[in-house]
Design a protein around this motif. Structure first.
Motif, PDB file in Angstrom:
ATOM      1  N   LEU A 282       0.776  -1.230  -0.135  1.00 27.31           N
ATOM      2  CA  LEU A 282      -0.027   0.075   0.173  1.00 27.31           C
ATOM      3  C   LEU A 282       0.709   1.144  -0.155  1.00 27.31           C
ATOM      4  O   LEU A 282       0.304   2.397  -0.251  1.00 27.31           O
ATOM      5  CB  LEU A 282      -0.947   0.069   1.165  1.00 27.31           C
ATOM      6  CG  LEU A 282      -2.312  -1.121   1.334  1.00 27.31           C
ATOM      7  CD1 LEU A 282      -2.972  -0.725   2.587  1.00 27.31           C
ATOM      8  CD2 LEU A 282      -2.941  -0.861  -0.147  1.00 27.31           C
ATOM      9  N   LYS A 283       2.143   1.229   0.589  1.00 26.13           N
ATOM     10  CA  LYS A 283       3.076   2.353   0.384  1.00 26.13           C
ATOM     11  C   LYS A 283       3.137   2.826  -0.921  1.00 26.13           C
ATOM     12  O   LYS A 283       3.285   4.147  -1.116  1.00 26.13           O
ATOM     13  CB  LYS A 283       4.223   2.147   1.142  1.00 26.13           C
ATOM     14  CG  LYS A 283       5.316   1.239   0.068  1.00 26.13           C
ATOM     15  CD  LYS A 283       6.488   1.033   0.875  1.00 26.13           C
ATOM     16  CE  LYS A 283       7.682   0.181  -0.075  1.00 26.13           C
ATOM     17  NZ  LYS A 283       8.120   1.009  -0.852  1.00 26.13           N
ATOM     18  N   ASP A 284       3.095   1.873  -1.964  1.00 26.99           N
ATOM     19  CA  ASP A 284       3.203   2.716  -3.200  1.00 26.99           C
ATOM     20  C   ASP A 284       2.015   3.568  -3.587  1.00 26.99           C
ATOM     21  O   ASP A 284       2.120   4.256  -4.316  1.00 26.99           O
ATOM     22  CB  ASP A 284       3.432   1.503  -4.374  1.00 26.99           C
ATOM     23  CG  ASP A 284       4.962   1.096  -4.367  1.00 26.99           C
ATOM     24  OD1 ASP A 284       5.837   2.024  -3.828  1.00 26.99           O
ATOM     25  OD2 ASP A 284       5.078  -0.025  -4.705  1.00 26.99           O
ATOM     26  N   ILE A 285       0.674   2.926  -3.339  1.00 28.81           N
ATOM     27  CA  ILE A 285      -0.374   3.546  -3.411  1.00 28.81           C
ATOM     28  C   ILE A 285      -0.305   5.079  -2.914  1.00 28.81           C
ATOM     29  O   ILE A 285      -0.423   6.059  -3.945  1.00 28.81           O
ATOM     30  CB  ILE A 285      -1.569   2.767  -3.011  1.00 28.81           C
ATOM     31  CG1 ILE A 285      -1.625   1.537  -3.798  1.00 28.81           C
ATOM     32  CG2 ILE A 285      -2.938   3.628  -3.086  1.00 28.81           C
ATOM     33  CD1 ILE A 285      -2.130   1.602  -5.050  1.00 28.81           C
ATOM     34  N   ILE A 286       0.052   5.054  -1.567  1.00 23.82           N
ATOM     35  CA  ILE A 286       0.027   6.567  -1.118  1.00 23.82           C
ATOM     36  C   ILE A 286       1.130   7.415  -1.753  1.00 23.82           C
ATOM     37  O   ILE A 286       1.021   8.582  -1.810  1.00 23.82           O
ATOM     38  CB  ILE A 286       0.315   6.161   0.381  1.00 23.82           C
ATOM     39  CG1 ILE A 286      -0.854   5.613   1.204  1.00 23.82           C
ATOM     40  CG2 ILE A 286       0.746   7.661   1.199  1.00 23.82           C
ATOM     41  CD1 ILE A 286      -0.663   5.304   2.642  1.00 23.82           C
ATOM     42  N   ARG A 287       2.234   6.855  -2.166  1.00 29.93           N
ATOM     43  CA  ARG A 287       3.186   7.528  -2.881  1.00 29.93           C
ATOM     44  C   ARG A 287       2.750   8.318  -3.956  1.00 29.93           C
ATOM     45  O   ARG A 287       3.067   9.305  -4.553  1.00 29.93           O
ATOM     46  CB  ARG A 287       4.588   6.612  -2.941  1.00 29.93           C
ATOM     47  CG  ARG A 287       5.684   7.573  -3.595  1.00 29.93           C
ATOM     48  CD  ARG A 287       7.189   6.675  -3.465  1.00 29.93           C
ATOM     49  NE  ARG A 287       6.918   5.146  -3.826  1.00 29.93           N
ATOM     50  CZ  ARG A 287       7.428   4.884  -4.846  1.00 29.93           C
ATOM     51  NH1 ARG A 287       7.778   5.555  -5.799  1.00 29.93           N
ATOM     52  NH2 ARG A 287       7.076   3.493  -5.195  1.00 29.93           N
ATOM     53  N   TYR A 288       2.097   7.204  -4.883  1.00 26.94           N
ATOM     54  CA  TYR A 288       1.612   7.702  -6.310  1.00 26.94           C
ATOM     55  C   TYR A 288       0.615   8.531  -6.240  1.00 26.94           C
ATOM     56  O   TYR A 288       0.359   9.558  -7.134  1.00 26.94           O
ATOM     57  CB  TYR A 288       1.379   6.492  -7.127  1.00 26.94           C
ATOM     58  CG  TYR A 288       2.538   5.759  -7.754  1.00 26.94           C
ATOM     59  CD1 TYR A 288       3.306   6.635  -8.493  1.00 26.94           C
ATOM     60  CD2 TYR A 288       2.744   4.724  -7.267  1.00 26.94           C
ATOM     61  CE1 TYR A 288       4.425   5.861  -9.098  1.00 26.94           C
ATOM     62  CE2 TYR A 288       4.008   3.911  -7.644  1.00 26.94           C
ATOM     63  CZ  TYR A 288       4.759   4.771  -8.793  1.00 26.94           C
ATOM     64  OH  TYR A 288       6.061   3.986  -9.067  1.00 26.94           O
ATOM     65  N   MET A 289      -0.109   8.667  -4.966  1.00 22.44           N
ATOM     66  CA  MET A 289      -1.332   9.806  -4.947  1.00 22.44           C
ATOM     67  C   MET A 289      -0.583  11.266  -4.983  1.00 22.44           C
ATOM     68  O   MET A 289      -1.645  11.961  -5.057  1.00 22.44           O
ATOM     69  CB  MET A 289      -2.095   9.275  -3.439  1.00 22.44           C
ATOM     70  CG  MET A 289      -3.005   8.195  -3.886  1.00 22.44           C
ATOM     71  SD  MET A 289      -3.865   7.797  -2.370  1.00 22.44           S
ATOM     72  CE  MET A 289      -5.014   9.246  -2.364  1.00 22.44           C
ATOM     73  N   ALA A 290       0.494  11.290  -4.710  1.00 17.65           N
ATOM     74  CA  ALA A 290       0.961  12.594  -4.546  1.00 17.65           C
ATOM     75  C   ALA A 290       1.401  13.167  -5.772  1.00 17.65           C
ATOM     76  O   ALA A 290       1.962  14.335  -5.820  1.00 17.65           O
ATOM     77  CB  ALA A 290       2.175  12.583  -3.420  1.00 17.65           C
TER      78      ALA A 290
ATOM     79  N   PRO B  43       1.428  15.025  -9.336  1.00 18.87           N
ATOM     80  CA  PRO B  43       0.461  15.997  -9.950  1.00 18.87           C
ATOM     81  C   PRO B  43      -0.360  15.278 -10.867  1.00 18.87           C
ATOM     82  O   PRO B  43       0.054  14.758 -11.944  1.00 18.87           O
ATOM     83  CB  PRO B  43       1.495  17.098 -10.182  1.00 18.87           C
ATOM     84  CG  PRO B  43       2.539  17.106  -9.580  1.00 18.87           C
ATOM     85  CD  PRO B  43       2.694  15.549  -9.255  1.00 18.87           C
ATOM     86  N   GLY B  44      -1.691  15.777 -10.734  1.00 22.19           N
ATOM     87  CA  GLY B  44      -2.694  15.216 -11.940  1.00 22.19           C
ATOM     88  C   GLY B  44      -3.362  13.932 -11.837  1.00 22.19           C
ATOM     89  O   GLY B  44      -4.212  13.544 -12.523  1.00 22.19           O
ATOM     90  N   ILE B  45      -2.667  13.107 -10.753  1.00 23.77           N
ATOM     91  CA  ILE B  45      -3.277  11.871 -10.881  1.00 23.77           C
ATOM     92  C   ILE B  45      -5.022  12.021 -10.271  1.00 23.77           C
ATOM     93  O   ILE B  45      -5.032  12.359  -9.409  1.00 23.77           O
ATOM     94  CB  ILE B  45      -2.541  11.074  -9.753  1.00 23.77           C
ATOM     95  CG1 ILE B  45      -2.351   9.495  -9.847  1.00 23.77           C
ATOM     96  CG2 ILE B  45      -2.691  11.308  -8.465  1.00 23.77           C
ATOM     97  CD1 ILE B  45      -1.708   8.901 -10.944  1.00 23.77           C
ATOM     98  N   ILE B  46      -5.529  10.802 -10.724  1.00 21.50           N
ATOM     99  CA  ILE B  46      -6.814  10.483 -10.210  1.00 21.50           C
ATOM    100  C   ILE B  46      -6.891   9.328  -9.464  1.00 21.50           C
ATOM    101  O   ILE B  46      -6.523   8.067 -10.057  1.00 21.50           O
ATOM    102  CB  ILE B  46      -7.920  10.365 -11.462  1.00 21.50           C
ATOM    103  CG1 ILE B  46      -8.013  11.794 -12.148  1.00 21.50           C
ATOM    104  CG2 ILE B  46      -9.259   9.987 -10.747  1.00 21.50           C
ATOM    105  CD1 ILE B  46      -8.515  11.784 -13.426  1.00 21.50           C
ATOM    106  N   SER B  47      -7.094   9.077  -8.193  1.00 19.74           N
ATOM    107  CA  SER B  47      -7.102   7.978  -7.684  1.00 19.74           C
ATOM    108  C   SER B  47      -8.238   7.218  -7.377  1.00 19.74           C
ATOM    109  O   SER B  47      -9.116   7.876  -6.845  1.00 19.74           O
ATOM    110  CB  SER B  47      -6.359   8.493  -6.138  1.00 19.74           C
ATOM    111  OG  SER B  47      -6.187   6.946  -5.384  1.00 19.74           O
ATOM    112  N   LEU B  48      -8.447   6.006  -7.985  1.00 22.57           N
ATOM    113  CA  LEU B  48      -9.433   5.161  -7.752  1.00 22.57           C
ATOM    114  C   LEU B  48      -9.001   4.059  -6.933  1.00 22.57           C
ATOM    115  O   LEU B  48      -9.638   2.978  -6.875  1.00 22.57           O
ATOM    116  CB  LEU B  48     -10.107   4.761  -9.218  1.00 22.57           C
ATOM    117  CG  LEU B  48     -10.805   5.797  -9.882  1.00 22.57           C
ATOM    118  CD1 LEU B  48     -11.022   5.416 -11.083  1.00 22.57           C
ATOM    119  CD2 LEU B  48     -11.575   6.814  -9.103  1.00 22.57           C
ATOM    120  N   ALA B  49      -7.797   4.124  -6.339  1.00 23.57           N
ATOM    121  CA  ALA B  49      -7.219   2.774  -5.612  1.00 23.57           C
ATOM    122  C   ALA B  49      -7.303   3.115  -4.066  1.00 23.57           C
ATOM    123  O   ALA B  49      -7.552   1.905  -3.365  1.00 23.57           O
ATOM    124  CB  ALA B  49      -5.716   3.042  -5.983  1.00 23.57           C
TER     125      ALA B  49
END
Length: 552
Positions: free
Chosen positions: A54-62, A64-70
């Motif tokens: 899950l740490k990769d999920i949190i990291r990628y949420m930062a 710019p421009g990402i839309i998180s459905l994860a």
């Protein structure tokens, strides 16, 4: 596994201006050596841990421009806080130790829902799930503080925020120790530290100490003479080097170097638990009287304070075998439950993996409040605060020692014939050398405690009590402990509460006692809490009961 280094030139804070490793590792551009590979010290549990996916999920949420459905994170809009605010003392505050009257002015700490140009923290980020390392800005403050105060002498060190000292210690022992192993300790150990390792099947390996803490010669002899039939030689050490709880001892620079050298020789990892590090005081002399706090006002005052401190093991650790535990509990508030580890990046990475499945992350609400206070104060302000805080605790230390001097005759131990006496020997008032020796203690130069060795062997009833004593249960302890328990009740009846020394006895397994010599017990006195008048009255009550008991 050991390594040698060229001489390290110190600038007064322990920072290396030149260091060349000969352990096969490369050095960084700042010329500090890199840490040894000490991964062989990791427990099976620590070696088996993997990074949380899950740490990769949190990291990628930062990104710019990402839309998180994860990520299954609650939206910040649902946090029921518009803002969090607090009024705090100015960093330059020096309270009157007797009245504790708060200052009239204050620093306003406001954490808004979303970050502004005036704030470093916000509700939306601070109250959300984060990785195990917590808020990056708060971790940065802790790392900057470590660099300012200690300047570690190898390059690849890091920090990790934790939820206070007990949390930190629990994570360390699960990372390093296996069931059936030993942990090197001083003769007396903080009870909560033992409560963490005893259920793991780990036992203490206590080393004789003196007025300066653990003795390096005793450590060397114990490790050199280790009996392999007992199992694996101890390879983890737990130390509280400043104001040791409960002994009140503070370890000087030469003693630290000698201890470190023995640990290098026998490949021991040092856990430096140092919650009282800023509470280092000038020595107290019999007959002196407490003077008010001497306020620090300038950066020069702070620099003088930092230079006066006995330095952390980090300042001599060229191998990365020290894991240091710091906390805000004694400098800001224990209820914040915030502290941090400092150690090699290998150890910090493994502690992070443990955090992800043990406590998830440090408290967000504590991190934003304490973090924004430090942001308002600045690190210079925090250092000014702890410089003055040290003086206020010094006054409290003086109150207790002055009270002991007023209620007992105090004689230097070397001027008496009291076997095993330390520091000062206390006699009933007016009976120095002629009356019974009641106790001895070392006036502390750090921390919050005075450790008193109690001489029940001079009590007129102890010999007969010990001769007839038969414990009803194994946990009842020996005659000295039983006699002390009865005497402790007498003190409580006189409305003075002390902590019995056997609370702190190093646990060496069921049925093994290292409490001390027959007829010699101990009490821990805390000068941190009660005001002057109550400290004085408490010591008077203690002296009255002891005089009645010993001189009946």
């Amino acid at each position: 596994m050991t390594a040698s280094t060229d001489a390290i030139v110190s600038n007064g804070h322990g920072h290396s201006s030149k260091a060349t490793a000969t352990n096969g590792t490369s050095t960084s551009t700042d010329e500090r050596p890199t840490a040894l590979d000490l991964s062989h010290h990791l427990s099976l549990l620590a070696r088996s841990r993997r990074a949380s996916p899950l740490k990769d999920i949190i990291r990628y949420m930062a990104v710019p421009g990402i839309i998180s459905l994860a990520g299954g994170l609650p939206p910040a809009a649902y946090f029921p806080f518009h803002s969090v605010s607090a009024s705090a003392y100015p960093a330059s505050t020096v309270l009157d130790p007797e009245t504790g009257t708060p200052p009239a002015d204050s620093v306003e700490v406001v954490i808004p829902r979303h970050k502004t140009s005036d704030t470093a923290f916000d509700i939306a980020g601070g109250l959300q799930y984060t990785g195990g390392s917590g808020l990056a800005k708060f971790a940065e403050l802790c790392k900057d503080l470590t660099e300012r105060m200690w300047e570690p002498v190898y390059s690849d060190w890091d920090i990790l925020v934790n939820s206070g000292g007990t949390d930190a210690w629990t994570k360390v022992i699960t990372m390093l120790l296996e069931r059936g192993e030993y942990v090197i300790t001083e003769t007396q150990v903080y009870p909560s530290a033992q409560a963490s390792f005893i259920p793991m099947g780990v036992t203490a390996f206590p080393i004789e100490d003196d007025g300066e803490g653990m003795r390096a010669d005793a450590l060397e002899a114990a490790l050199a003479g280790w009996d392999e039939s007992r199992g694996r030689r101890p390879r983890v050490m737990y130390l509280v080097p400043v104001g040791q709880n409960p002994l009140g001892t503070t370890m000087g620079a030469q003693r630290r170097q000698a201890i470190y050298d023995v640990c290098v020789k026998y490949d021991v990892v040092i856990i430096e638990d140092d919650p009282y590090t800023v509470l280092q005081f000038e020595p107290w002399v019999v007959g002196s009287k407490s003077h008010p706090p001497v306020p620090a006002k300038t950066n020069e005052d702070v620099a003088a304070f930092l230079d006066s401190m006995v330095k952390s093991f980090l300042t001599i650790d060229v191998q990365g075998r020290v894991i240091r535990l710091d906390t805000f509990s004694k400098t800001l508030a224990p209820g914040a439950r915030l502290g941090w580890f400092t150690g090699s990046k290998m150890f910090i990475e493994r502690l992070l993996r443990g955090t992800e499945v043990q406590t998830q992350m440090p408290s967000g609400i504590s991190s934003v409040v304490i973090g924004e206070l430090l942001n308002k104060w600045g690190l210079d302000g925090y250092l000014l605060w702890i410089t003055n805080l040290r003086e206020q605790y010094r006054v409290r230390r003086d109150w207790m020692l002055d009270a002991l001097s007023a209620s007992f005759d105090l004689v230097p131990a070397e001027s008496t014939n009291v076997a095993g006496a330390i520091g000062l020997v206390a006699y009933p008032k007016g009976q120095a050398h002629t009356g019974p020796a009641l106790m001895s203690f070392v006036p502390p130069t750090g921390g919050m405690f005075v450790w008193c060795r109690m001489y029940y062997r001079t009590h007129p009833q102890f010999a007969s009590f010990a001769a007839s004593y038969k414990p009803e249960h194994p946990e009842d302890g020996d005659a000295t402990q039983a006699f002390e328990a009865k005497f402790w009740v007498r003190l409580v009846e006189a409305l003075v509460l002390l902590t019995p020394g056997w609370y702190f006895t190093a646990f060496e397994g069921e049925g093994v006692s290292s409490y001390g010599q027959p007829g010699v017990g101990a009490f821990r006195l805390a000068f941190s809490f009660e005001p002057k008048d109550l400290q004085e009255e408490g010591i008077r009550r203690m002296a009255r009961v002891m005089t009645e008991e010993w001189c009946a």
